[in-house]
Design an enzyme around this catalytic site. Structure first.
Site, PDB file in Angstrom:
ATOM      1  N   ASP A   1     -20.617  28.280 -62.119  1.00 61.04           N
ATOM      2  CA  ASP A   1     -20.967  29.227 -63.181  1.00 61.04           C
ATOM      3  C   ASP A   1     -20.864  30.636 -62.611  1.00 61.04           C
ATOM      4  OD1 ASP A   1     -21.985  30.129 -65.741  1.00 61.04           O
ATOM      5  OD2 ASP A   1     -23.880  30.549 -64.731  1.00 61.04           O
ATOM      6  N   SER A   2     -20.871  31.620 -63.507  1.00 57.84           N
ATOM      7  CA  SER A   2     -20.872  33.005 -63.057  1.00 57.84           C
ATOM      8  C   SER A   2     -22.182  33.346 -62.346  1.00 57.84           C
ATOM      9  CB  SER A   2     -20.711  33.932 -64.261  1.00 57.84           C
ATOM     10  OG  SER A   2     -21.820  33.764 -65.127  1.00 57.84           O
TER      11      SER A   2
ATOM     12  N   CYS B   1     -19.866  26.915 -67.511  1.00 56.25           N
ATOM     13  CA  CYS B   1     -19.805  28.292 -67.985  1.00 56.25           C
ATOM     14  C   CYS B   1     -18.849  28.308 -69.173  1.00 56.25           C
ATOM     15  CB  CYS B   1     -19.274  29.178 -66.858  1.00 56.25           C
ATOM     16  SG  CYS B   1     -18.961  30.880 -67.337  1.00 56.25           S
TER      17      CYS B   1
ATOM     18  N   GLU C   1     -30.017  36.701 -65.573  1.00 63.30           N
ATOM     19  CA  GLU C   1     -29.674  36.914 -64.159  1.00 63.30           C
ATOM     20  C   GLU C   1     -30.759  37.719 -63.445  1.00 63.30           C
ATOM     21  OE1 GLU C   1     -27.113  36.010 -61.928  1.00 63.30           O
ATOM     22  OE2 GLU C   1     -26.655  34.546 -63.473  1.00 63.30           O
TER      23      GLU C   1
ATOM     24  N   CYS D   1     -23.406  29.789 -74.286  1.00 68.09           N
ATOM     25  CA  CYS D   1     -23.426  30.364 -72.948  1.00 68.09           C
ATOM     26  C   CYS D   1     -24.505  29.603 -72.213  1.00 68.09           C
ATOM     27  CB  CYS D   1     -23.763  31.855 -72.997  1.00 68.09           C
ATOM     28  SG  CYS D   1     -24.056  32.579 -71.359  1.00 68.09           S
TER      29      CYS D   1
ATOM     30  N   HIS E   1     -26.326  30.367 -69.873  1.00 73.98           N
ATOM     31  CA  HIS E   1     -27.530  31.132 -69.541  1.00 73.98           C
ATOM     32  C   HIS E   1     -28.571  31.057 -70.670  1.00 73.98           C
ATOM     33  CE1 HIS E   1     -25.065  33.007 -66.388  1.00 73.98           C
ATOM     34  NE2 HIS E   1     -26.125  33.666 -65.956  1.00 73.98           N
TER      35      HIS E   1
END
Ligand code: DGL
Length: 271
Positions: free
Chosen positions: A10-11, A73, A152, A183, A185
């Site tokens: 993932d990012s 992701c 994040e 997403c 996240h």
């Protein structure tokens, strides 16, 4: 049987929402995870850059001899999943198709909302997949550029986070009965998202849906891991270990080992 680990990328920390589901649904499988938090968010970046960063993460996972890769992701899946899947000889899963079919199963009135990063929404991939699977659906998409950075920076319970989620999702309120968290996240924000959308709206966690497909593929290729072995998961981040570890341990509910990796130098440092 294949006792090698499954690779997740993932990012940043978002793919942990998929890993949590894997640990719940398939606890005997072993995980190698890489999050590119140093370069997150991917969402506002150009497609070529997202593709090249994602390939770097894939190549890192390949050095760990993984038996399957989950692109945990949506943004990377939207841009480069097809290409990676074609080029590798191991199975490669993305998170978009599983989320799309779950949304179709869940909706009662055919009105589906999709939220994601600027790139995922710009690619229009959810609408295309959902309409391909079920042409009668009406898909309303909304880009939420501020959500991944909130996660994040581990501000998910702050009042600023609540305000941003409330304001961003306002255009979708009352318009859909099912909302795809497009997403990985976003499940970390799901209590706030649910609160804003109302209890009658069903939230679809694309990552959780993907793990069902992981299970199907493991059975199909007969590459399940032995239930007798212990799992030694390994987590890697391109940014600081402390912040990644804090978010990961809270989300996964267990103590984990995290190492920093410099993809350019291919150096790993255990912390
Ligand atoms: N977790 C990612 C996704 O599912 C990307 C967030 C970002 O880096 O912008 O799209």
């Amino acid at each position: 049987m294949d006792n090698r680990p499954i690779g997740f990328l993932d990012s940043g920390v978002g793919g942990l929402t998929v890993v949590r589901e894997l640990m719940r649904q398939l606890p005997h499988e072993e995980v190698i995870y890489i999050g590119d938090s140093a370069r997150a968010p991917y969402g506002p970046r150009p497609a070529e850059q997202i593709a090249s960063y994602t390939w770097e993460l894939v190549n890192f996972l390949l050095t760990k001899d993984v038996k399957m890769i989950v692109i945990a992701c949506n943004t990377a899946t939207a841009v480069v999943w097809e290409e990676i899947k074609e080029k590798l000889s191991i199975p490669v899963l993305g998170v978009i198709l599983p989320g799309s079919s779950a949304a179709i199963k869940s909706t009662r009135n055919g009105k589906i909302g999709v939220i994601g990063t600027p790139m995922t929404i710009k690619s229009d991939i959810y609408r295309q997949k959902i309409e391909m699977l079920s042409p009668d659906m009406t898909v309303t998409s909304l880009s939420c550029p501020k959500f991944a950075p909130i996660v994040e920076s581990n501000e998910i319970t702050s009042s600023v986070a609540k305000k941003i989620v409330y304001e961003t999702l306002a255009p979708l309120k009352g318009k859909v009965d099912t909302l795809v968290l497009g997403c990985t996240h976003y499940p970390l924000l799901s209590p706030i998202i649910q609160n804003v959308m109302g209890p009658e709206v069903k939230l679809i966690d694309s990552g959780a849906e993907t793990v069902r497909d992981v299970s199907v593929l493991l059975n199909y290729f007969q590459i399940n891991r032995s239930r007798e072995l212990e799992s030694k998961h390994q987590f890697f981040t391109t940014a600081g270990v402390a912040s990644f570890k804090e978010i990961a341990q809270e989300w996964l509910g267990s103590t984990i080992t995290v190492s920093h990796v410099d993809l350019e130098k291919s150096e790993e440092n255990d912390v």
